[in-house]
Write a protein that holds these residues in place. Sequence first.
Motif: not given
Lengths: 336, 305
Positions: A247-248, A318-326
């Motif tokens: 789960p993400k 989720c912004w956390l995932l966006q952040k990770e990706e970035y």
Amino acid sequence: MSKVLLDIRNLKVSFFTPAGEVKAVNDVSFSINEGDVLGIVGESGSGKSVTAYSIMGLIPFPGKIVGGTIDFNGHRINDMTEKELRSMRGNEVSIIFQDPMTSLNPVYTIGNQIKEVILLHTNLNRKQANERAIELLKLVGINEPEKRMKQYPHELSGGMRQRVMIAIALACEPKLLIADEPTTALDVTIQAQIMELMTELKNKINMAIILITHDLGIVSRMCEKIIVMYGGKIMEQGTIDDIFYNPKHEYTKGLLRSIPKLTAKEHEKLIPIEGTPVDMLNPPAGCPFAPRCKKCMKICLKKMPEYTKISDTHYSACWLLQKEEYEKSTGVIKGE
Amino acid sequence: MGSYIIKRIAVGIVTIFLVATITFFLMYLVPGGPFLSEKSPSKQTIEALERKYGLDKPVYIQYLNYMKGLIKFDLGPSLKMRGREVVDIIKTRFPISAKLGGLAMLLAICIGIPMGIFSAINRGKWFDNIVMVICTFGIAVPGFVVATVLMYFFGVTLHILPTRGLDSPAHYILPVTALAFYPTAYISRLMRSSMLDVLGQDYMRTAKAKGLSQFKSLFKHALRNAVLPIITYLGPALAYILTGSLVVEKIFTIPGLGRQFVSSITDRDYPLIMGLTIFLAFLLITMNVIVDIVYKIIDPRIKLK
């Protein structure tokens, strides 16, 4: 690769109440293939039922589809006339409701209510419809079907009534069955029986199922794909394995944590998701889950994140995932 | 079903007996007598009359005598209308009132039920609002006002409808309309609220999900459930309307039973008071049994015990 049966794009459904517009479903997109089982989970008021009702054009007053498209089997449901919708309902798309105690009309016999839908959508005559109804009752595992045909809903137990509802839903062998919390009102042993019955019947007539529930246990047993909804939006979607083992989204993680475990020690407390469900009249500007999220950041309250693709089947907003990706793509760690 | 009806008849007989007893003794507590009027007859005449009708005997003897007659369906002679039996009065006057009342109720049902249904499905729209205003009006305005206004417009001003008696079918129009006014309004309101309740039920959603048209789901699935409160209302309402209305019969000069209720009391016509009370009680009980049976037919969940 099987054919896409239902494709929903950017669906928006609002209820225009005297207190203001309630965006019950806000920008929801998903699709389902022929013969697939899709689970929609989420707490009360997350928009799961409204999403399902909009497929059948059953949104109650004062609700309205305000945007997006629904394509079913190559036809655009948004553009259908009331007559076209009617010929689809109960025929190609069927629905089983949550409460079998009140979903059958108390003043007509079981037989009458099953035959009604057969006579409406097929060319069978009364006698053939009668035979078909008896056959359906047998199919859903009701004993002495000839006798049951003449009985009234109040003479049957809750589980039996839900079986009758399933018989009605399956009467015309629909391509898609929507099960709106079909076991919520039933006790646990009956729940298991009903779910087993649905799986069995699905394989027999190869229909797709949308299973709406807040019971993750049921979902894990039946579904291939899961959509997690919160505050009228899809938070995360993926396969069973994606959602249960990887789960993400923080909300999905919270849901999974809150399931009671068989291996739990005595006095071990359940872990609830803190806070109260989002007020749909005044939804937050950003992610609807932000006010309850333990890892909430400033941006979460301001803007809804885009979906992050985790794999071909797994998406999460989720912004956390966006952040990770970035961070992954640039190598720059954005600090506080 | 059979045993239920027998039981209800037995209870009905006991009820009528009680009604008769209570009415009988209450009647004697009221001062005055049947033979007193402005030009009072002589004492001797009154005594002779009282002897003739057995009114000189102690009350309990009179009561026993009356009950003996009641068992044989003999309601005694009228004291005011000399030479006429109470049973005859009911026999000649009840059909007149019943015909008027029956027609009025039929009219009320035929207008009230569709009006209530259409109001419910157009809830909050102009049609609904207008109907609700009319209904509130119909319930609030007393019968004598309705009757007089109708009479004035159609009879006096426009001269298109007769205003007195019941000689031709046209004579029925005004009194029937006046009588039907209140029940129409009441049935509309009742039907509307009951229909709104039923339309919100889960089985109506099921009907829609099956692909039924609005018309079919309304008339097959909603109406049968929604009509139950109307049936409950109709039972006693029919008993009252069939026995006639004082106001309407007085205004339109109709020789019905309704006027007798009031005049029998002012006249102290003891046997007639008794007879009419018992007759009304009988009608009410019968109507209630019929309501119960119809209820059972419409809603299979009802168990008659």
